[in-house]
Design a protein around this motif. Structure first.
Motif, PDB file in Angstrom:
ATOM      1  N   VAL A 199       0.875  -1.093   0.010  1.00 56.43           N
ATOM      2  CA  VAL A 199      -0.012   0.183   0.056  1.00 56.43           C
ATOM      3  C   VAL A 199       0.912   1.210   0.117  1.00 56.43           C
ATOM      4  CG1 VAL A 199      -1.695   1.377   1.225  1.00 56.43           C
ATOM      5  CG2 VAL A 199      -1.827  -1.174   1.154  1.00 56.43           C
ATOM      6  N   THR A 258      -6.100   7.226   4.274  1.00 58.41           N
ATOM      7  CA  THR A 258      -6.667   5.674   4.187  1.00 58.41           C
ATOM      8  C   THR A 258      -5.382   4.888   3.902  1.00 58.41           C
ATOM      9  OG1 THR A 258      -8.955   6.235   3.932  1.00 58.41           O
ATOM     10  CG2 THR A 258      -8.247   4.174   3.396  1.00 58.41           C
ATOM     11  N   ARG A 261      -3.030   4.769   6.826  1.00 57.80           N
ATOM     12  CA  ARG A 261      -3.664   3.960   7.990  1.00 57.80           C
ATOM     13  C   ARG A 261      -3.242   2.389   7.750  1.00 57.80           C
ATOM     14  NH1 ARG A 261      -8.947   7.491   8.980  1.00 57.80           N
ATOM     15  NH2 ARG A 261      -8.241   8.922  10.523  1.00 57.80           N
ATOM     16  N   ILE A 262      -3.750   1.955   6.405  1.00 55.72           N
ATOM     17  CA  ILE A 262      -3.629   0.762   5.809  1.00 55.72           C
ATOM     18  C   ILE A 262      -2.152   0.230   5.843  1.00 55.72           C
ATOM     19  CG2 ILE A 262      -4.044  -1.004   3.948  1.00 55.72           C
ATOM     20  CD1 ILE A 262      -6.469  -0.137   5.361  1.00 55.72           C
ATOM     21  N   ARG A 263      -1.272   1.085   5.662  1.00 58.93           N
ATOM     22  CA  ARG A 263       0.142   0.625   5.575  1.00 58.93           C
ATOM     23  C   ARG A 263       0.605   0.322   7.152  1.00 58.93           C
ATOM     24  NH1 ARG A 263       2.176   4.529   3.486  1.00 58.93           N
ATOM     25  NH2 ARG A 263       3.114   5.570   5.305  1.00 58.93           N
ATOM     26  N   ALA A 265      -1.536  -0.461   9.533  1.00 63.79           N
ATOM     27  CA  ALA A 265      -2.075  -1.665   9.889  1.00 63.79           C
ATOM     28  C   ALA A 265      -1.399  -2.977   9.303  1.00 63.79           C
ATOM     29  CB  ALA A 265      -3.652  -1.629   9.230  1.00 63.79           C
ATOM     30  N   GLN A 266      -0.817  -2.769   8.263  1.00 64.61           N
ATOM     31  CA  GLN A 266       0.030  -3.970   7.648  1.00 64.61           C
ATOM     32  C   GLN A 266       1.176  -4.221   8.621  1.00 64.61           C
ATOM     33  OE1 GLN A 266       0.747  -2.473   3.873  1.00 64.61           O
ATOM     34  NE2 GLN A 266      -0.689  -3.991   2.999  1.00 64.61           N
ATOM     35  N   PHE A 291     -12.623  -0.699   8.453  1.00 70.43           N
ATOM     36  CA  PHE A 291     -11.232  -1.110   8.353  1.00 70.43           C
ATOM     37  C   PHE A 291     -11.229  -2.181   7.286  1.00 70.43           C
ATOM     38  CE2 PHE A 291      -8.005  -3.959  10.107  1.00 70.43           C
ATOM     39  CZ  PHE A 291      -6.878  -3.458   9.479  1.00 70.43           C
ATOM     40  N   GLN A 294     -11.860  -1.395   3.580  1.00 70.44           N
ATOM     41  CA  GLN A 294     -10.895  -0.642   3.167  1.00 70.44           C
ATOM     42  C   GLN A 294      -9.602  -1.510   2.970  1.00 70.44           C
ATOM     43  OE1 GLN A 294     -10.971   2.278   1.720  1.00 70.44           O
ATOM     44  NE2 GLN A 294     -13.169   2.624   2.458  1.00 70.44           N
ATOM     45  N   PHE A 295      -9.173  -2.369   3.775  1.00 67.80           N
ATOM     46  CA  PHE A 295      -7.920  -3.250   3.778  1.00 67.80           C
ATOM     47  C   PHE A 295      -8.201  -4.069   2.600  1.00 67.80           C
ATOM     48  CE2 PHE A 295      -4.929  -6.342   4.648  1.00 67.80           C
ATOM     49  CZ  PHE A 295      -3.930  -5.650   5.484  1.00 67.80           C
ATOM     50  N   SER A 299      -5.234  -3.841  -0.132  1.00 71.49           N
ATOM     51  CA  SER A 299      -4.459  -4.946  -0.361  1.00 71.49           C
ATOM     52  C   SER A 299      -4.893  -5.983  -1.090  1.00 71.49           C
ATOM     53  CB  SER A 299      -4.202  -5.327   1.223  1.00 71.49           C
ATOM     54  OG  SER A 299      -3.850  -4.257   2.097  1.00 71.49           O
ATOM     55  N   PRO A 303      -7.485  -8.596   6.278  1.00 75.47           N
ATOM     56  CA  PRO A 303      -6.671  -8.767   7.095  1.00 75.47           C
ATOM     57  C   PRO A 303      -5.861  -9.934   7.711  1.00 75.47           C
ATOM     58  CG  PRO A 303      -8.186  -7.012   7.715  1.00 75.47           C
ATOM     59  CD  PRO A 303      -8.782  -7.783   6.689  1.00 75.47           C
TER      60      PRO A 303
END
Length: 322
Positions: A199, A258, A261-263, A265-266, A291, A294-295, A299, A303
């Motif tokens: 991401v 966003t 945030r996803i990066r 979260a990874q 979440f 969007q993830f 991605s 998740p």
């Protein structure tokens, strides 16, 4: 026996070169015999591979007898390809030989004209460069590998392992591929349509005029930010902020938030044992459902699937926002 020629060009990437040699060279069939005869071929007897010097035992004439040719990437993907190499690849393609590339090796196939009108992939960081240099190629930067039948292209480094396992599955079936994945200590379940898992906001903050704002967003993305909050920090009107973001990043400010945030979260999925709901809260999403959606959108996987593939030894790093 299936013969594979791995093409070694000057300045070849050693990891890309080694991948098919090791993955395919270790394949054993139920009777114990080798599944592949792997040869390293090139137009020169000695080539540089980064800090290494490699002796090449076979010339380009070996490609005429190959069942598969694998083309690793080079450190400079735009470097001219020797005319003899292009000719050998075209001749192999005309004879029906399967030709595969790893990472930016796709540039070499494209230079030979083998990918015109076809879908292909490469490392995401080089995708736009490939698209500009070879507009006749349909570049898909979001997947691990693309198999169009005779031509197979893969993304960055480790995606070459996925592609090689896919070739084993094509040639000898799922059981042989599963055994090869165990030998390579690599997951077998990552198929070609799976995302490259990266991401990325799209440009580096230091390269554009919004650098200070993007740096601030990196540190504050986990907060409950609104578009007005970002505009206030940038000392711009919302309208001007949106225009500047679109001009300089191709995204809206909140799309950028966003992605940050996803990066993050990874990273938490890889390095901690936090539950998905907690990670959703830590990185700034209003709800776990938002979440997850969007993830998956950014991605390409859920998740938990991402964690299953990339999970390190569970640990919680210092400084995780509470």
């Amino acid at each position: 026996m299936h013969t594979v020629c791995v093409l070694a060009l000057p300045d070849t990437i050693a990891f890309d070169l080694a991948t098919p040699i090791e993955v395919l060279g270790q394949v054993r069939l139920p009777g114990g015999q080798a599944g592949y005869r792997v040869l390293v071929c090139g137009s020169e007897p000695v080539v540089h591979a980064g800090p290494l010097r490699l002796a090449v035992d076979h010339g380009l004439d070996a490609l005429a007898d190959a069942d598969t040719v694998v083309v690793p990437g080079r450190y400079d993907p735009t470097a001219p390809v020797p005319t003899a190499v292009l000719g050998a690849l075209r001749a192999a393609a005309a004879a029906g030989t399967r030709i595969a590339s790893i990472c930016v090796g796709t540039f070499i196939l494209a230079a030979a004209g083998l990918l015109d009108g076809r879908r292909a992939t490469t490392h995401w960081a080089a995708a736009e460069q490939l698209r500009v240099a070879f507009p006749a190629v349909e570049v898909d930067p979001e997947v691990l590998y693309v198999d169009t039948g005779q031509f197979v292209t893969s993304a960055g480094a480790t995606a070459g392992v996925d592609m090689c396992l896919h070739l084993v599955r094509r040639d000898y079936g799922a059981a042989a591929a599963a055994d090869a994945s165990r030998q390579a200590v690599a997951p077998l379940h990552r198929d070609g349509g799976q995302a490259q898992f990266i991401v990325r906001p799209g440009v580096r903050a230091a390269e554009i005029g919004l650098g200070e704002v993007l740096g601030w967003l990196e540190s504050h993305a986990h907060e409950k930010l609104t578009l007005a909050d970002v505009a206030a920090h940038a000392r711009l009107s919302v309208r001007t902020l949106n225009r500047r973001f679109h001009e300089e990043t191709g995204r809206t400010p909140m799309q950028w938030v966003t992605a940050v945030r996803i990066r993050r979260a990874q990273e938490l999925l890889e390095r901690t044992d936090h539950g998905v709901d907690r990670i959703a809260h830590l990185v700034g999403f209003a709800s776990p459902a938002q979440f997850r959606a969007q993830f998956k959108r950014l991605s390409g996987v859920a998740p938990q699937a991402y964690r299953s593939t990339f999970r390190a030894q569970p640990r919680t790093p210092a400084g995780v926002p509470a």
